[in-house]
Design an enzyme around this catalytic site. Structure first.
Site, PDB file in Angstrom:
ATOM      1  N   ASP A  26     -42.391 129.845 -25.024  1.00 30.53           N
ATOM      2  CA  ASP A  26     -42.856 128.494 -25.506  1.00 30.53           C
ATOM      3  C   ASP A  26     -43.551 129.330 -27.235  1.00 30.53           C
ATOM      4  O   ASP A  26     -44.135 130.205 -27.133  1.00 30.53           O
ATOM      5  CB  ASP A  26     -43.725 128.051 -24.821  1.00 30.53           C
ATOM      6  CG  ASP A  26     -44.010 127.378 -24.641  1.00 30.53           C
ATOM      7  OD1 ASP A  26     -43.558 126.083 -24.539  1.00 30.53           O
ATOM      8  OD2 ASP A  26     -45.146 126.227 -24.624  1.00 30.53           O
ATOM      9  N   ASP A  51     -40.293 124.528 -40.018  1.00 31.22           N
ATOM     10  CA  ASP A  51     -40.222 125.553 -41.035  1.00 31.22           C
ATOM     11  C   ASP A  51     -40.526 124.440 -42.118  1.00 31.22           C
ATOM     12  O   ASP A  51     -40.612 125.511 -43.588  1.00 31.22           O
ATOM     13  CB  ASP A  51     -39.578 125.902 -40.696  1.00 31.22           C
ATOM     14  CG  ASP A  51     -38.863 127.186 -40.135  1.00 31.22           C
ATOM     15  OD1 ASP A  51     -40.452 127.504 -38.492  1.00 31.22           O
ATOM     16  OD2 ASP A  51     -37.682 127.863 -39.756  1.00 31.22           O
ATOM     17  N   HIS A 111     -43.861 134.910 -36.281  1.00 27.97           N
ATOM     18  CA  HIS A 111     -43.567 134.170 -34.476  1.00 27.97           C
ATOM     19  C   HIS A 111     -42.448 134.646 -33.437  1.00 27.97           C
ATOM     20  O   HIS A 111     -43.354 136.317 -32.826  1.00 27.97           O
ATOM     21  CB  HIS A 111     -44.227 133.632 -34.021  1.00 27.97           C
ATOM     22  CG  HIS A 111     -43.482 132.164 -34.487  1.00 27.97           C
ATOM     23  ND1 HIS A 111     -43.085 131.986 -35.579  1.00 27.97           N
ATOM     24  CD2 HIS A 111     -42.851 131.363 -33.330  1.00 27.97           C
ATOM     25  CE1 HIS A 111     -41.924 130.880 -35.177  1.00 27.97           C
ATOM     26  NE2 HIS A 111     -42.329 130.539 -34.601  1.00 27.97           N
TER      27      HIS A 111
HETATM   28  P1  IMP Z   1     -40.463 124.480 -26.895  1.00 31.59           P
HETATM   29  O1  IMP Z   1     -39.065 124.443 -26.409  1.00 31.59           O
HETATM   30  O2  IMP Z   1     -41.311 123.790 -25.818  1.00 31.59           O
HETATM   31  O3  IMP Z   1     -41.070 125.865 -26.987  1.00 31.59           O
HETATM   32  O4  IMP Z   1     -40.544 123.726 -28.272  1.00 31.59           O
HETATM   33  C1  IMP Z   1     -40.924 124.051 -29.442  1.00 31.59           C
HETATM   34  C2  IMP Z   1     -40.894 123.876 -30.520  1.00 31.59           C
HETATM   35  O5  IMP Z   1     -42.157 124.340 -31.188  1.00 31.59           O
HETATM   36  C3  IMP Z   1     -39.831 123.614 -31.580  1.00 31.59           C
HETATM   37  O6  IMP Z   1     -38.758 122.409 -31.276  1.00 31.59           O
HETATM   38  C4  IMP Z   1     -40.439 122.839 -32.773  1.00 31.59           C
HETATM   39  O7  IMP Z   1     -40.817 122.225 -33.068  1.00 31.59           O
HETATM   40  C5  IMP Z   1     -41.489 123.877 -32.888  1.00 31.59           C
HETATM   41  N1  IMP Z   1     -41.091 125.566 -33.609  1.00 31.59           N
HETATM   42  C6  IMP Z   1     -41.398 126.872 -33.254  1.00 31.59           C
HETATM   43  N2  IMP Z   1     -40.710 127.552 -33.187  1.00 31.59           N
HETATM   44  C7  IMP Z   1     -40.698 127.317 -34.560  1.00 31.59           C
HETATM   45  C8  IMP Z   1     -39.907 128.225 -36.112  1.00 31.59           C
HETATM   46  O8  IMP Z   1     -39.861 128.959 -36.128  1.00 31.59           O
HETATM   47  N3  IMP Z   1     -40.074 127.159 -36.344  1.00 31.59           N
HETATM   48  C9  IMP Z   1     -40.029 125.758 -36.469  1.00 31.59           C
HETATM   49  N4  IMP Z   1     -40.459 124.714 -35.875  1.00 31.59           N
HETATM   50  C10 IMP Z   1     -40.828 125.776 -34.468  1.00 31.59           C
END
Ligand code: IMP
Length: 208
Positions: free
Chosen positions: A80, A166, A191
């Site tokens: 996450d 990004d 990250h």
């Molecule tokens: P998850 O799927 O709930 O973990 O949502 C993560 C969300 O955080 C992604 O859909 C992006 O909007 C944002 N995010 C996470 N990692 C990145 C990254 O490396 N670059 C840009 N946005 C990110």
């Protein structure tokens, strides 16, 4: 014969999958699969208040499914991640993928972030991305790791590489946004790269 560790990367986000495969491809004794190797399953609700809680919740959820489809010895890793903007009290945070509304475009999300920052001109623009991952095997939590990258919200979106937030995340040592560098440059400092390299070290340390 040495049995390689089999690992399913449980993400429905193709951008994340691409980055994770790239990091783990670096010489680890592991056979990598993804959710496309198991029957389709609905996404779990992400009810955690931290990235770590959500990573664990997703890993346990998908691991049950992976065990049914591929057997209990296959490990499942879920992650996450999201963007924390200090001047916005940590938003969008764990709601990064749903910020503004679940189907909003990133242009709309950027506009909302800039609108809120404009109302707080004196506050610092510091921000960070965080990635938490969890590995579950045979019903147990086997490994967890977190990675982060510190930066700031840029004055305008820049670049077409990467994904998500990004273009508005400026990384001062590069003097550019994470959407203005190659995948390899981003992974070295960001990250997800940090968290999955820790996973790679753990995998390498596991007995065959
Ligand atoms: P998850 O799927 O709930 O973990 O949502 C993560 C969300 O955080 C992604 O859909 C992006 O909007 C944002 N995010 C996470 N990692 C990145 C990254 O490396 N670059 C840009 N946005 C990110």
């Amino acid at each position: 014969m040495i049995e390689r560790i089999r690992l399913v990367i449980a993400t429905t986000n193709p951008n994340k999958l691409r980055e994770i495969r790239e990091v783990l491809a670096e010489d680890h004794p592991v056979e990598l699969g993804s959710l496309s190797d198991v029957p389709p399953i609905a996404e779990p609700e992400e009810t955690g208040e931290t990235f770590e809680e959500n990573a664990r919740l997703k890993a346990f959820y998908y691991a049950r499914h992976v065990a049914q489809a591929r057997g209990p010895r296959v490990l499942t890793v879920a992650e996450d991640s999201g963007l924390i903007v200090d001047a916005l009290g940590g938003e969008p945070g764990v709601r990064s993928a749903r910020f503004v509304r679940p189907e909003a475009t990133y242009a709309e999300r950027f506009a909302e972030i800039y609108r809120r920052l404009a109302a707080r001109p004196a506050e610092p623009r510091t921000a960070r991305f965080i990635c938490a991952l969890a590995v579950v095997g045979d019903g147990a939590l086997l490994f967890e790791a977190t990675g982060r990258i510190e930066g700031e919200i840029s004055d305008a979106p820049r670049g077409n590489a990467g994904f998500g937030y990004d273009p508005i995340f400026n990384y001062p040592p590069f003097g550019r946004s994470l959407a203005e560098v190659t995948d390899a440059e981003k992974l070295r400092v960001a990250h997800r790269g940090h968290a999955f390299r820790k996973l790679g070290e753990w995998l390498s340390s596991q007995p065959a």
